[in-house]
Design an enzyme around this catalytic site. Structure first.
Site, PDB file in Angstrom:
ATOM      1  N   GLU A 289      -6.753  -7.381  -8.031  1.00 46.55           N
ATOM      2  CA  GLU A 289      -7.833  -6.504  -8.401  1.00 46.55           C
ATOM      3  C   GLU A 289      -8.014  -4.181  -9.375  1.00 46.55           C
ATOM      4  OE1 GLU A 289      -8.520  -4.567  -3.815  1.00 46.55           O
ATOM      5  OE2 GLU A 289      -8.565  -7.046  -4.326  1.00 46.55           O
TER       6      GLU A 289
ATOM      7  N   GLU B  82      -1.998  -7.970   2.396  1.00 49.07           N
ATOM      8  CA  GLU B  82      -1.706  -6.875   0.708  1.00 49.07           C
ATOM      9  C   GLU B  82      -0.808  -6.147   0.344  1.00 49.07           C
ATOM     10  OE1 GLU B  82      -5.243  -5.309  -2.245  1.00 49.07           O
ATOM     11  OE2 GLU B  82      -5.383  -4.447  -0.757  1.00 49.07           O
TER      12      GLU B  82
ATOM     13  N   ASP C 172     -10.011  -6.265   6.083  1.00 48.52           N
ATOM     14  CA  ASP C 172      -9.959  -4.980   5.249  1.00 48.52           C
ATOM     15  C   ASP C 172      -9.687  -3.466   5.130  1.00 48.52           C
ATOM     16  OD1 ASP C 172      -9.298  -4.336   2.632  1.00 48.52           O
ATOM     17  OD2 ASP C 172     -10.975  -6.002   1.537  1.00 48.52           O
TER      18      ASP C 172
END
Length: 850
Positions: free
Chosen positions: A414, A408, A359
């Site tokens: 989110e 992503e 991430d």
């Protein structure tokens, strides 16, 4: 004829005309798309046509390096042509098996400063070009651009390096600013999706900047150290079904770097972070997500930010015994050095995790792309699958590295995007590759999209790993939704757009084996239509889930239809539907297939408790594996040597094990030199790879500390920290190791000690050989805001000292703690319950009397 006469005649006769160098070239693909390159006044342009219509108008082509401006005064040096045929398989995506044919033309150009070749490929679904320089060079810019008719519709993504903005609807002429890929333009029935392919650490990423009448390619770095070959500047061109189902980005990418894909397994993922942000730190709650995944045949559970190394191995054992594999979240900076990659990833692999979610990369720079290269090389070596979050977009990476199962680079669940923005993602971002949107928010989030709309998203959106956004209880309160999700694959043999428009709706069909799944979503109230002409002859059972009158679980309908029919489902604003279709036969009631359920078994090991094993000494371990209530086959029972250890003993095998039957074995293991806690696994496997494991807890003790030993010089037996790693002799700093400053409390600096961030726990082995622990404690001066912490000293799980709450800045507090008879010392810092912001705490001059 005399020589004089010959000369006279030669002067009188007209000269043969010189052959002019060509100044225009056409590259025709096997379909309806052609590239047109022109050289006018020394300047090079490229245009794209479809069925004779201009889709992309002539736009500049050229490249500039630190030594040559190759954008002007160009002359043509030669042409060569070839046909490129690509056949390859993917781990996930729109189609597992790929085949395409492209025409490639190589055009050479030069000027006084240098030379380059322009490689142009024309494919059935678009055009791409790249530059090839004769030697490696430092690139400073590209002239590469695309010119779109000013009145063309445009669906554009305002640029940031993590690609999570809301996509905007405008026109090519009205657009201003920088835009991320892919950028979609439409004019009548002609569409062009602009992006890039085959980008890695050999170059930098780029974006599009509106400049004049065109969109200029802008590199992420001012200077790029190129090998001489640039990425493909890519235009996917065709009608909407062609563009939305294109595989051109993958077709252009570098082929796979390895061939063994037996360990790469896409699947459905239970995921807790979005619905319960703190849950990844809760072992008991993560077990509940695992149990839910096991009950419903989901292949994975992802433990996101907040997991604890102290219990992750046990969670993995709990999961694998039920046929569920664990994926673990990491921040990219946890792996930004070779040492970290060589330490963290092998440890995760040894625990038994099957993949990682990486991430916050948030950069298109060449340096970050080189990091992608290195981490992909290491994860492939260890056979760990990968999900990139907070990342760039797919550039064909999943073809080159088949263990990349999703990325992503989308404003996903989110970020609570408007539901009206959902249809456009199918026509733009998801075209480039697998998209980790994290769909099916039933009770979490804005609830703007209907339940049926959410249920359709994992069909409309493709992702090799599909992480479901909500908690187990939410899905169980919607049993018809859960029933549909349990049947849903995440890999596809075929993908078709049945109906849609980027502004309003998308109806998509995907085939897995002999079943079709259809998903439809809409931004406005309409009847969604799915023409069934893609089905074969005969009758087909169609099971549809749709919204009832009020927001609640979907309603399931069944009907028998033919390929000549059209499925029509009325949908509300931000509504949708999902369907599963299979060939009908007499008596067939459903297209559902059995959900995988792993037989229950138990495994016990001895010795129990923790056993001390000095380096070079041995311990005997034993295990008994007992079957539950179903016969199982291909049973193997063995002990596995931890890294640096050796094992003696045979694998115990049984072809089958009846219900209630057991098999046992014993093994001798010899400890290596690595000190600290060690799990010694005993493993039973059976069936299609079910892995049941328990561990004997061993401890390899280091030497008892010397008198006066500084704690920062001793090995840590365990270490947890609220932000970044525990730092030795510096403050905590930020998230990366070694980024702290000199320890400083109340304006006084200290050369030795530990810098931590609450909540923190550091374990030190004393071996009952020390009597006093002393330190100076306090909040480090590096924070700009006051924090609050409590320091605790614990010996063998018994509290020895508690500072109470320390607030804000102030002088260090000296402590002197009796540690007589203590085997394991724990130095803990808590956040006092008010959150962990600014809780940078120091154990300065921490030392031992031994």
């Amino acid at each position: 004829m005399s020589r004089l006469l010959a000369i006279v005649l030669a002067l009188l006769l007209p000269a043969a005309p010189a052959v002019a160098a060509p100044d225009a070239w056409t590259v025709s693909g096997p379909g309806q798309v052609t590239a047109h390159i022109a050289l006018t006044g020394g300047n090079l342009t490229l245009a794209v046509r479809r069925q004779g219509r201009t889709v992309l108008q002539p736009a500049s082509v050229g490249i500039t390096t630190t030594t040559a401006d190759l954008t002007r005064d160009l002359t043509f040096t030669g042409r060569s042509d070839r046909v490129v045929i690509e056949r390859y398989d993917m781990s996930a995506g729109k189609r597992l098996h790929r085949a395409t044919r492209m025409t490639e033309t190589r055009l050479g150009f030069r000027n006084a400063a240098g030379a380059f070749a322009l490689l142009v490929r024309a494919a059935p679904d678009g055009v791409a070009y790249r530059y090839v320089l004769p030697t490696p060079a430092t690139v400073t810019s590209e002239a590469s651009s695309f010119t779109v008719p000013a009145d063309a519709k445009a669906w554009l993504l305002p640029y940031n390096a993590w690609y999570e903005a809301n996509r905007v609807r405008t026109t090519a002429g009205e657009a201003t600013g920088d835009f991320g890929y892919p950028s979609l333009f439409g004019n009548g029935t002609d569409f062009a999706l602009l992006t890039e392919s085959d980008v890695d650490g050999r170059y930098a990423g780029s974006r599009l900047r509106k400049s004049g009448n065109g969109f200029q390619v802008v590199l992420a770095d001012a200077q790029v150290e190129s090998t001489g070959t640039t990425p493909w500047r890519t235009a996917i061109v065709g009608d909407l079904p062609t563009v939305s189902t294109s595989t051109l980005v993958d077709d252009l990418a570098t082929p796979a770097t390895f061939t063994d894909r037996s360990w790469i397994k896409p699947g459905k993922v239970a995921w807790s972070w979005l619905s319960e942000h703190s849950s990844p730190g809760d072992f008991a709650r993560q077990k509940q997500y695992v149990d839910f995944a096991a009950r419903n045949g989901w292949e994975y559970a992802l433990v996101d930010e907040g997991w604890n190394a102290a219990w992750v191995p046990e969670l993995i054992r709990h999961a694998r015994a039920q046929g569920v594999e664990i994926l673990l979240w990491l921040r990219w900076s946890d792996l930004d050095t070779p040492q970290e990659r060589d330490t963290v990833l092998p440890r995760i692999k040894q625990w038994g995790a099957k993949g990682v979610k990486l991430d916050f990369m948030e950069s298109d720079s060449q340096a970050r792309y080189r990091w992608y290269d290195e981490v992909l090389r290491k994860t492939a070596e260890l056979k760990l699958m990968v999900n990139f979050h907070g990342s760039t977009i797919p550039h064909g990476l999943a073809r080159t590295w088949p263990h990349v199962l999703t990325m992503e680079a989308v404003r996903g669940a989110e970020n609570e995007p408007p539901a009206a923005n959902n249809p456009v993602q199918f026509f733009t971002r998801n075209v480039a590759g697998s998209m980790d949107y994290t769909p099916v928010s039933l009770e979490v989030g804005t609830k703007e999209a209907s339940i049926a709309h959410e249920t359709a998203l994992p069909v409309v959106y493709e992702s090799g790993w599909t992480h479901f956004a909500d908690k187990p209880e939410a899905y169980e309160r919607h049993p018809q939704v859960l029933r549909y999700l349990n049947q849903l694959p995440t890999v596809w043999d075929e993908t078709r757009l049945l109906d849609g428009d980027p502004d309003t709706h998308a109806v998509v069909a995907r085939r897995n084996g002999d079943r079709w799944f259809v998903g439809g979503i809409t931004a406005e109230q309409r009847t969604l239509k799915a023409p069934l002409g893609f089905l074969g002859s005969g009758q087909w059972l169609v099971e549809t889930v749709r919204d009832p009158a009020t927001r609640s679980d979907v309603v399931r309908d069944r009907q028998v239809l033919r390929a000549t029919d059209s499925l029509k489902v009325p949908a509300r604003r931000n509504g949708g539907f999902a369907a599963v279709i299979c060939r009908n036969r007499p008596g067939l009631q459903t297209c559902d297939q059995p959900i995988r359920q792993v037989p229950r078994t138990t495994l016990t090991v001895t010795p129990t408790g923790t056993v001390d094993v000095t380096p070079g000494s041995s311990v005997e371990v034993a295990g008994t594996f007992t079957n539950g209530d179903q016969e199982i086959r291909d049973v193997a029972l063995t002990a596995t040597a931890p890294q640096g250890w050796t094992v003696t003993g045979q694998v115990v095998r049984r072809d089958e094990l009846a219900p209630g039957e057991s098999v046992s074995g014993s093994w001798r293991l010899t400890a290596g030199d690595q000190v600290g806690p060690v799990d010694v696994p005993v493993v039973a496997t059976f069936g299609d790879g079910v892995h049941v494991e328990q561990a004997v807890k061993a401890f390899v003790p280091p030497p008892v500390p010397a008198n006066g030993a500084q704690v920062s010089d001793l090995p840590f037996m365990n270490e947890t920290n609220g932000w970044g790693p525990v730092e030795r002799n510096t403050s905590n700093g930020e998230n990366n190791g070694g980024d702290g400053r000199a320890l400083s409390v109340g304006g006084v600096t200290y050369a030795k000690g530990l810098g931590v961030h609450a909540p923190s726990d550091v374990g030190i082995y004393l071996g009952r050989g020390c009597t006093r622990f002393t330190a100076k404690i306090g909040l480090d001066d590096e924070t700009t805001e006051p924090g609050s912490v409590a320091f605790q000293v614990v010996g063998d799980d018994k509290p020895l000292y508690d500072s109470g709450i320390l607030w804000g800045k102030g002088a260090a507090v000296p402590i002197d703690v009796d540690v007589s008879g203590v085997r394991m010392l724990s130095l803990r810092v808590t956040d006092t319950g008010d959150g962990r912001n600014f809780d940078h705490a120091d154990w300065a001059e921490a030392s031992l009397t031994c």
